[in-house]
Every structure is written in structure tokens, then in C-alpha cells.
Design a protein around this motif. Structure first.
Motif, PDB file in Angstrom:
ATOM      1  N   GLN A 151      -0.828   9.394 -11.583  1.00 20.28           N
ATOM      2  CA  GLN A 151       0.016  10.567 -11.413  1.00 20.28           C
ATOM      3  C   GLN A 151      -0.576  11.759 -12.158  1.00 20.28           C
ATOM      4  N   THR A 152      -1.066  11.521 -13.359  1.00 19.42           N
ATOM      5  CA  THR A 152      -1.717  12.583 -14.134  1.00 19.42           C
ATOM      6  C   THR A 152      -2.939  13.101 -13.391  1.00 19.42           C
ATOM      7  N   LEU A 153      -3.706  12.190 -12.809  1.00 18.61           N
ATOM      8  CA  LEU A 153      -4.899  12.565 -12.061  1.00 18.61           C
ATOM      9  C   LEU A 153      -4.550  13.438 -10.858  1.00 18.61           C
ATOM     10  N   LEU A 154      -3.493  13.088 -10.140  1.00 22.47           N
ATOM     11  CA  LEU A 154      -3.064  13.877  -8.991  1.00 22.47           C
ATOM     12  C   LEU A 154      -2.669  15.293  -9.421  1.00 22.47           C
TER      13      LEU A 154
ATOM     14  N   THR B  73       0.818  -1.213   0.000  1.00 20.79           N
ATOM     15  CA  THR B  73       0.000   0.000   0.000  1.00 20.79           C
ATOM     16  C   THR B  73       0.853   1.266   0.000  1.00 20.79           C
ATOM     17  N   VAL B  74       1.901   1.273   0.810  1.00 21.06           N
ATOM     18  CA  VAL B  74       2.763   2.466   0.891  1.00 21.06           C
ATOM     19  C   VAL B  74       3.446   2.713  -0.452  1.00 21.06           C
ATOM     20  N   ASP B  75       3.974   1.626  -1.068  1.00 19.81           N
ATOM     21  CA  ASP B  75       4.627   1.762  -2.376  1.00 19.81           C
ATOM     22  C   ASP B  75       3.641   2.275  -3.422  1.00 19.81           C
ATOM     23  N   PHE B  76       2.407   1.766  -3.346  1.00 18.06           N
ATOM     24  CA  PHE B  76       1.379   2.199  -4.297  1.00 18.06           C
ATOM     25  C   PHE B  76       1.090   3.689  -4.144  1.00 18.06           C
ATOM     26  N   LEU B  77       0.914   4.128  -2.887  1.00 15.30           N
ATOM     27  CA  LEU B  77       0.610   5.541  -2.631  1.00 15.30           C
ATOM     28  C   LEU B  77       1.776   6.446  -3.031  1.00 15.30           C
ATOM     29  N   MET B  78       3.004   6.003  -2.749  1.00 20.89           N
ATOM     30  CA  MET B  78       4.172   6.787  -3.135  1.00 20.89           C
ATOM     31  C   MET B  78       4.331   6.835  -4.652  1.00 20.89           C
TER      32      MET B  78
END
Length: 198
Positions: free
Chosen positions: A143-146, A120-125
Motif C-alpha cells: 500500500q505504501t508503494l502504491l 488474486t482479486v482479494d490480494f489486488l484489492m
């Protein structure tokens, strides 16, 4: 536009005919389908960015955006659950893959790769891009969405000063959708190549 649908259907039928009549030639046509898919993938990030920024930037109050966001998230979760349920039902009724003779070594290798998946942490990062532009160049949708969400809220907070930016993104969106419309005319060629190769 309905001519395009007819052309795609005709291309699929022609692809099936070529696939059966000349399988050797048909396999060589695979790059046509792959090229078309790559052209569509190329347009995903700009479309997401422009649509999200304009959607959020056009709303006067952030509370409205939050409400729409929650509704969208709820809809996404509901549709994902529905799709998962369909997959489970179909998988349990039809047993896809039954009778396949797979190499045990290849199956063990795939299983080992799946175990080393990110947490989960790797996914969020992984959602955070290394730079503002890398979200677009690396083809990472989240990343584009963020970046689009941040830009949309920034345009919204700028108020009237952000209006020229919003109008500029509107012009970019028109350009992006015009390019997409041009790419869609290659859909029959892509469908023909993909189906023939299959």
C-alpha cells in the motif's frame, strides 16, 4: 560504522554465553530483540515512500521511469526465482523438519487456515489503502508503494511547480535516515536480546 558491526558480533557472542549460562534470564531478554525489530519495521514505510517519490519525481520523462521499473521488475523476478531454486535444492538435500513429531490436530488446523487464503482479486484489492495515511499507519508495504508511485508520478507531472514538494520530501528523507542511523546504534542490544532468548 565498523564499530557497530564489531559491537553486534560481540553482542551475539555475549548473547550465546548468557543463553547457555542463564537460560531463565535469557528468555526474559526477548523483548530487547522484538523491540529493535519493531523499531526497524517502523521505518520501512517512510523510507519506501521518500525513496520512491524522489526517484520517480527526479526523472524528467515518464518513459525512463517505465524502463527502470521494467528492469527492476525483471531483476526482482530473477532474484526471486534464484532464491526459490536455492530453497528447493536445500529442502530436497537436507530435509529440514525431518524427525519432528508434530501434533496432527495442529497440522490439520494450519492446513485449514492455508486453504482459506486470499485469492488474486482479494490480494489486488488489498493493495489499495482505505485512506492516504492508512498506508503508513497500518504498515502495509504494498500500500505504501502504491501511494509512493502515485505521489512520485504526480510530482513529476507538476514539473517546476512540484519542485518545492520534491525538496520538502528530500528534507523528510534526511530526517528519516537520521532516525534510522540512531536506531541502528541499538542493534547490539537487539542482537544480544534476540540471540540470548533463542
Amino acid at each position: 560504522m565498523h564499530y557497530l558491526y564489531l559491537a553486534v558480533i560481540a553482542a551475539v557472542v555475549l548473547g550465546v554465553i548468557v543463553g547457555f549460562a542463564a537460560p531463565g534470564l535469557a528468555k526474559e531478554l526477548k523483548p530487547l530483540g522484538t523491540g529493535f525489530v519493531n523499531l526497524i519495521k517502523m521505518m520501512i514505510s517512510p523510507i519506501i515512500f521518500c525513496t520512491i517519490v524522489l526517484g520517480i519525481g527526479s526523472v524528467a520523462k515518464a518513459a525512463k521511469v517505465g524502463k527502470v521499473g521494467l528492469l527492476s521488475l525483471g531483476y526482482f523476478l530473477m532474484m526471486s526465482t534464484f532464491a526459490l531454486a536455492i530453497g528447493l535444492v536445500v529442502g530436497n538435500l537436507l530435509h529440514p523438519g525431518e524427525g519432528l513429531h508434530l501434533d496432527p490436530a495442529a497440522a490439520a488446523k494450519a492446513h485449514k487456515q492455508a486453504e482459506g487464503g486470499e485469492g488474486t482479486v482479494d490480494f489486488l484489492m488489498g493493495i489499495i489503502p482505505t485512506s492516504f495515511g492508512s498506508a503508513f499507519t497500518e504498515g502495509q508495504v504494498l500500500q505504501t508503494l502504491l501511494v509512493a508511485l502515485l505521489a512520485g508520478f504526480a510530482v513529476q507531472k507538476l514539473g517546476t511547480k512540484g519542485e518545492p514538494i520534491r525538496r520538502g520530501i528530500e528534507h523528510i528523507q534526511r530526517l528519516v535516515f537520521r532516525i534510522l542511523a540512531m536506531i541502528m546504534w541499538a542493534a547490539p542490544v537487539g542482537a544480544f536480546g534476540a540471540i540470548a532468548a533463542v
